[in-house]
Scaffold this motif. Structure first.
Motif, PDB file in Angstrom:
ATOM      1  N   HIS A 134      36.621  43.124  34.673  1.00  0.00           N
ATOM      2  CA  HIS A 134      37.629  44.009  35.525  1.00  0.00           C
ATOM      3  C   HIS A 134      38.943  42.788  34.898  1.00  0.00           C
ATOM      4  CE1 HIS A 134      41.717  45.102  37.965  1.00  0.00           C
ATOM      5  NE2 HIS A 134      40.987  46.757  38.351  1.00  0.00           N
ATOM      6  N   TRP A 135      40.097  42.876  34.762  1.00  0.00           N
ATOM      7  CA  TRP A 135      40.918  41.768  34.346  1.00  0.00           C
ATOM      8  C   TRP A 135      41.283  41.008  35.134  1.00  0.00           C
ATOM      9  CZ3 TRP A 135      45.333  41.714  35.756  1.00  0.00           C
ATOM     10  CH2 TRP A 135      46.236  43.149  36.683  1.00  0.00           C
ATOM     11  N   SER A 136      41.860  41.555  36.308  1.00  0.00           N
ATOM     12  CA  SER A 136      42.186  41.133  37.493  1.00  0.00           C
ATOM     13  C   SER A 136      40.453  39.709  38.105  1.00  0.00           C
ATOM     14  CB  SER A 136      42.440  41.567  38.986  1.00  0.00           C
ATOM     15  OG  SER A 136      41.538  41.846  39.496  1.00  0.00           O
ATOM     16  N   LEU A 137      40.202  40.435  37.415  1.00  0.00           N
ATOM     17  CA  LEU A 137      38.992  38.656  37.916  1.00  0.00           C
ATOM     18  C   LEU A 137      38.878  37.442  37.278  1.00  0.00           C
ATOM     19  CD1 LEU A 137      35.351  41.067  39.300  1.00  0.00           C
ATOM     20  CD2 LEU A 137      37.485  39.821  40.264  1.00  0.00           C
ATOM     21  N   PHE A 138      39.233  38.487  35.747  1.00  0.00           N
ATOM     22  CA  PHE A 138      39.567  36.792  34.448  1.00  0.00           C
ATOM     23  C   PHE A 138      41.068  35.894  35.499  1.00  0.00           C
ATOM     24  CE2 PHE A 138      41.331  35.397  30.980  1.00  0.00           C
ATOM     25  CZ  PHE A 138      40.482  34.283  30.444  1.00  0.00           C
ATOM     26  N   ALA A 139      41.859  36.409  35.605  1.00  0.00           N
ATOM     27  CA  ALA A 139      43.083  36.564  36.030  1.00  0.00           C
ATOM     28  C   ALA A 139      42.237  34.846  37.243  1.00  0.00           C
ATOM     29  CB  ALA A 139      44.317  37.240  36.303  1.00  0.00           C
ATOM     30  N   LEU A 140      41.755  35.404  38.789  1.00  0.00           N
ATOM     31  CA  LEU A 140      41.446  34.405  39.086  1.00  0.00           C
ATOM     32  C   LEU A 140      40.675  33.066  38.858  1.00  0.00           C
ATOM     33  CD1 LEU A 140      40.365  37.292  42.025  1.00  0.00           C
ATOM     34  CD2 LEU A 140      42.690  35.240  42.119  1.00  0.00           C
ATOM     35  N   ALA A 168      35.223  27.334  49.529  1.00  0.00           N
ATOM     36  CA  ALA A 168      35.649  28.235  50.792  1.00  0.00           C
ATOM     37  C   ALA A 168      37.162  28.894  50.444  1.00  0.00           C
ATOM     38  CB  ALA A 168      36.718  26.868  52.043  1.00  0.00           C
ATOM     39  N   LEU A 169      38.413  28.145  50.394  1.00  0.00           N
ATOM     40  CA  LEU A 169      39.365  28.757  49.941  1.00  0.00           C
ATOM     41  C   LEU A 169      39.578  29.691  49.133  1.00  0.00           C
ATOM     42  CD1 LEU A 169      42.280  29.797  50.423  1.00  0.00           C
ATOM     43  CD2 LEU A 169      43.358  26.994  48.272  1.00  0.00           C
ATOM     44  N   GLU A 170      38.466  29.427  47.956  1.00  0.00           N
ATOM     45  CA  GLU A 170      38.169  30.528  46.398  1.00  0.00           C
ATOM     46  C   GLU A 170      37.406  32.385  47.202  1.00  0.00           C
ATOM     47  OE1 GLU A 170      35.765  31.083  42.654  1.00  0.00           O
ATOM     48  OE2 GLU A 170      36.054  28.692  43.435  1.00  0.00           O
ATOM     49  N   VAL A 202      40.498  32.099  35.749  1.00  0.00           N
ATOM     50  CA  VAL A 202      41.718  30.808  35.933  1.00  0.00           C
ATOM     51  C   VAL A 202      42.370  30.257  36.537  1.00  0.00           C
ATOM     52  CG1 VAL A 202      43.367  30.833  34.287  1.00  0.00           C
ATOM     53  CG2 VAL A 202      42.047  32.363  33.657  1.00  0.00           C
ATOM     54  N   MET A 203      42.889  30.967  37.599  1.00  0.00           N
ATOM     55  CA  MET A 203      43.739  30.292  38.206  1.00  0.00           C
ATOM     56  C   MET A 203      42.025  29.053  38.855  1.00  0.00           C
ATOM     57  SD  MET A 203      46.094  32.427  40.286  1.00  0.00           S
ATOM     58  CE  MET A 203      45.010  34.108  40.283  1.00  0.00           C
ATOM     59  N   PHE A 204      41.449  29.782  39.737  1.00  0.00           N
ATOM     60  CA  PHE A 204      40.832  28.282  40.240  1.00  0.00           C
ATOM     61  C   PHE A 204      39.804  27.762  39.443  1.00  0.00           C
ATOM     62  CE2 PHE A 204      41.213  31.353  43.939  1.00  0.00           C
ATOM     63  CZ  PHE A 204      41.410  30.397  44.624  1.00  0.00           C
ATOM     64  N   ALA A 205      39.676  27.956  38.006  1.00  0.00           N
ATOM     65  CA  ALA A 205      39.015  26.934  37.423  1.00  0.00           C
ATOM     66  C   ALA A 205      40.034  26.096  37.155  1.00  0.00           C
ATOM     67  CB  ALA A 205      38.413  27.599  35.791  1.00  0.00           C
TER      68      ALA A 205
END
Length: 162
Positions: free
Chosen positions: A136-142, A71-73, A144-147
């Motif tokens: 988009h590169w920012s989706l990759f960053a998100l 849900a947070l994701e 990594v964080m959520f993984a």
């Protein structure tokens, strides 16, 4: 002191000869001893069938952790659309569609955490978020964080449920 303490009548203060849980006084057992409660509680108190985590309902706690994480994701993904557009620029329609689809999938999976397959689907979802980093590169960053957050949730699930 290591256990519950009897109180002196009328004072609320512990008595000097306070007994711990499971002790006997003149052949009578004190409240909270293994002879009371349901058979499963007695088995746990005697050492058989002991819960690893100490939680009343570890399955429900783990489901809540997984559902809360998803849900947070979903919330972060939806709220990230505008800042990505403003700061990062270049956010295509495909990237926005991917974000919305992933957020909807997160919400759907959060409601299905009772099922064992939902944990595997959540792992696949993290991989899809990482793959959306191609848009988009920012989706990759998100991703990594959520993984990493999801990996920690899986670790907690394994520790609690065994």
């Amino acid at each position: 002191m290591t256990g519950p303490v009897e109180e002196r009548p009328g004072t609320g203060a512990p008595s000097e000869g306070a007994q711990t849980e499971g002790a006997q006084i003149e052949g009578a057992q004190i409240e909270g001893t293994p002879s009371e409660g349901t058979p499963s509680e007695r088995a746990q108190a005697e050492g058989g069938g002991q819960r690893r985590s100490g939680l009343r309902n570890p399955d429900k706690a783990v489901r809540g952790l997984g559902a809360g994480t998803l849900a947070l994701e979903a919330l972060v993904l939806l709220l990230a659309i505008q800042p990505i557009r403003v700061v990062g620029g270049d956010l295509s329609g495909a990237a926005i569609a991917a974000i919305v689809a992933l957020a909807v999938a997160c919400v759907a999976l959060a409601g299905q955490m009772k099922r064992a397959w939902a944990w595997h689907a959540g792992t696949v979802l993290q991989g899809l978020l990482l793959l959306s980093g191609l848009l988009h590169w920012s989706l990759f960053a998100l991703g990594v964080m959520f993984a990493l957050v999801w990996a920690y949730a899986l670790h907690v699930r394994r520790v609690i449920l065994g």
